[in-house]
Enzyme design. Structure first.
Site, PDB file in Angstrom:
ATOM      1  N   TYR A  54      41.479  45.192  39.213  1.00 42.93           N
ATOM      2  CA  TYR A  54      42.780  45.778  38.866  1.00 42.93           C
ATOM      3  C   TYR A  54      42.917  45.444  37.201  1.00 42.93           C
ATOM      4  CZ  TYR A  54      45.707  41.649  38.926  1.00 42.93           C
ATOM      5  OH  TYR A  54      46.112  40.416  38.566  1.00 42.93           O
ATOM      6  N   LYS A 169      39.317  40.029  36.741  1.00 41.30           N
ATOM      7  CA  LYS A 169      40.569  40.236  37.185  1.00 41.30           C
ATOM      8  C   LYS A 169      40.372  41.150  38.832  1.00 41.30           C
ATOM      9  CE  LYS A 169      44.901  42.245  35.367  1.00 41.30           C
ATOM     10  NZ  LYS A 169      45.671  40.990  35.486  1.00 41.30           N
ATOM     11  N   GLU A 202      45.881  28.175  32.959  1.00 41.73           N
ATOM     12  CA  GLU A 202      46.757  29.180  32.932  1.00 41.73           C
ATOM     13  C   GLU A 202      47.852  29.434  34.032  1.00 41.73           C
ATOM     14  OE1 GLU A 202      44.785  33.140  33.074  1.00 41.73           O
ATOM     15  OE2 GLU A 202      43.576  32.511  34.844  1.00 41.73           O
ATOM     16  N   LEU A 227      41.536  33.945  32.937  1.00 41.03           N
ATOM     17  CA  LEU A 227      41.526  35.429  32.457  1.00 41.03           C
ATOM     18  C   LEU A 227      41.816  35.760  31.130  1.00 41.03           C
ATOM     19  CD1 LEU A 227      41.420  38.348  33.890  1.00 41.03           C
ATOM     20  CD2 LEU A 227      43.670  38.528  33.462  1.00 41.03           C
TER      21      LEU A 227
HETATM   22  N1  PLP Z   1      46.128  35.228  33.598  1.00 40.32           N
HETATM   23  C1  PLP Z   1      46.428  35.956  34.837  1.00 40.32           C
HETATM   24  C2  PLP Z   1      46.156  35.016  36.025  1.00 40.32           C
HETATM   25  C3  PLP Z   1      46.981  37.045  34.817  1.00 40.32           C
HETATM   26  O1  PLP Z   1      47.220  37.749  36.031  1.00 40.32           O
HETATM   27  C4  PLP Z   1      47.534  37.776  33.798  1.00 40.32           C
HETATM   28  C5  PLP Z   1      48.045  39.089  33.780  1.00 40.32           C
HETATM   29  O2  PLP Z   1      48.162  39.701  34.811  1.00 40.32           O
HETATM   30  C6  PLP Z   1      47.197  37.111  32.455  1.00 40.32           C
HETATM   31  C7  PLP Z   1      46.552  36.060  32.638  1.00 40.32           C
HETATM   32  C8  PLP Z   1      47.730  37.772  31.240  1.00 40.32           C
HETATM   33  O3  PLP Z   1      46.833  38.762  30.878  1.00 40.32           O
HETATM   34  P1  PLP Z   1      47.300  40.275  30.179  1.00 40.32           P
HETATM   35  O4  PLP Z   1      47.823  39.771  28.859  1.00 40.32           O
HETATM   36  O5  PLP Z   1      45.991  40.985  29.796  1.00 40.32           O
HETATM   37  O6  PLP Z   1      48.169  40.679  30.690  1.00 40.32           O
END
Ligand code: PLP
Length: 305
Positions: A54, A169, A202, A227
């Protein structure tokens, strides 16, 4: 098999835009369908196996933010799981815009989900399934994020119990769900996940950052353990352009406790300052200047399309 099927359930009409009420529209496998009755087949592999990926993209003043990076990451996630793209990028971009327009979203988020498709339940890849594509768009009240940005938020820490590929993701979010729930029950905004060596990976749905005691911005390197957030990438680019000192490396919880600032980033939050971790005050316990500055300037540098 392979066709989407509408499953009716009672869903309220959602408020959109400036108080006007209209029923939301979802995109499901080639059709725009009323949100309340949109559904997928019960043997969709996303539903049975979490076999899909997603993206979440911010919508701001009717435009998509950092679309190119979100679509590049979507393609990477699909490639890693060997799921075929459901449609070509130009067509996908058209659907994204059409959905934003049909839902009259000015400020909000676009959700894109691709699964391996519908097939009789069997773990290995089905031979003939077509990837399934679902998209939703919704308005977002910005006030809670603004309030969090002003006050700063609390973070708790938990062991990182996810699989070894959170760089994809994927829809397999159960450990993230459990972590976020634990945070909520502790009155915290986010849970920071700690790896086996005591380093922060994270948050459950955000990337984790500190400004360490030396004033260096630190966020974990984007290897398989996190991610690669699109917001993270754009902010690092901005830090570089501004000549700010930053390092992409693992940082320990101990280092975070001694940091001047901590913050989290994601597409729907931009950057939100963290003022306590596990009840311990970070810096002077107030939102720090770096997190504030990155938040204030993010939309000057992010792609708008
Ligand atoms: N880390 C995780 C586990 C996430 O689910 C998300 C966003 O949903 C992020 C980091 C941040 O990613 P982004 O800046 O692309 O929204």
């Amino acid at each position: 098999m392979g066709r989407s099927r509408a499953v009716a359930y009672n869903a309220p009409l959602e408020s959109v835009g400036s108080g006007a009420r209209l029923s939301r529209i979802a995109y499901v496998n080639g059709r725009y369908a009323p949100f309340a009755s949109a559904g997928v087949h019960i043997e969709d592999r996303g539903y049975q196996f979490g076999d899909g990926v997603y993206e979440v993209c911010e919508i701001r003043e009717g435009a998509l933010i950092d679309e190119t990076r979100h679509l590049a990451r979507l393609q990477r996630s699909l490639d890693e799981l060997r799921i075929a793209a459901p449609m070509r990028t130009p067509a996908l971009k058209l659907v994204m815009r059409e959905l934003v327009a049909r839902n009259r979203v000015r400020d909000g988020l676009l959700y894109i989900q691709v699964t391996r498709g519908v097939a009789r339940r069997d773990h290995a890849f089905p031979k003939a399934a077509k990837p399934a594509l679902v998209m939703t768009a919704r308005s977002l009240d910005r006030r809670p994020a603004e309030a969090n940005a002003t006050s700063g938020v609390k973070v708790i820490t938990l062991p990182d119990e996810r699989w070894a590929r959170p760089d994809i993701k994927s829809l397999q979010l159960l450990p993230n769900v459990m972590a976020k729930q634990a945070a909520r029950e502790a009155g915290a905004f986010e849970a920071w996940l700690i790896d086996a060596h005591g380093f922060v990976t994270e948050g459950a749905s955000t990337n984790a950052w500190i400004v360490n005691a030396q004033g260096v911005i630190v966020t974990r390197q984007a290897d398989n353990a996190i991610l690669r957030g699109v917001t993270r990438t754009t902010l690092l680019e901005m830090a570089e352009a501004q000549g700010l000192a930053f390092e992409e490396r693992a940082f320990s919880l101990e280092e975070a406790f001694g940091a001047r600032e901590a913050f989290v980033t994601s597409a729907t939050n931009v950057s939100i300052p963290v003022v306590t971790i596990d009840g311990r005050m970070i810096g002077d316990g107030k939102p720090g200047p770096v997190a504030k500055e990155l938040r204030a300037r993010f939309h000057e540098v992010a792609e708008v399309s």
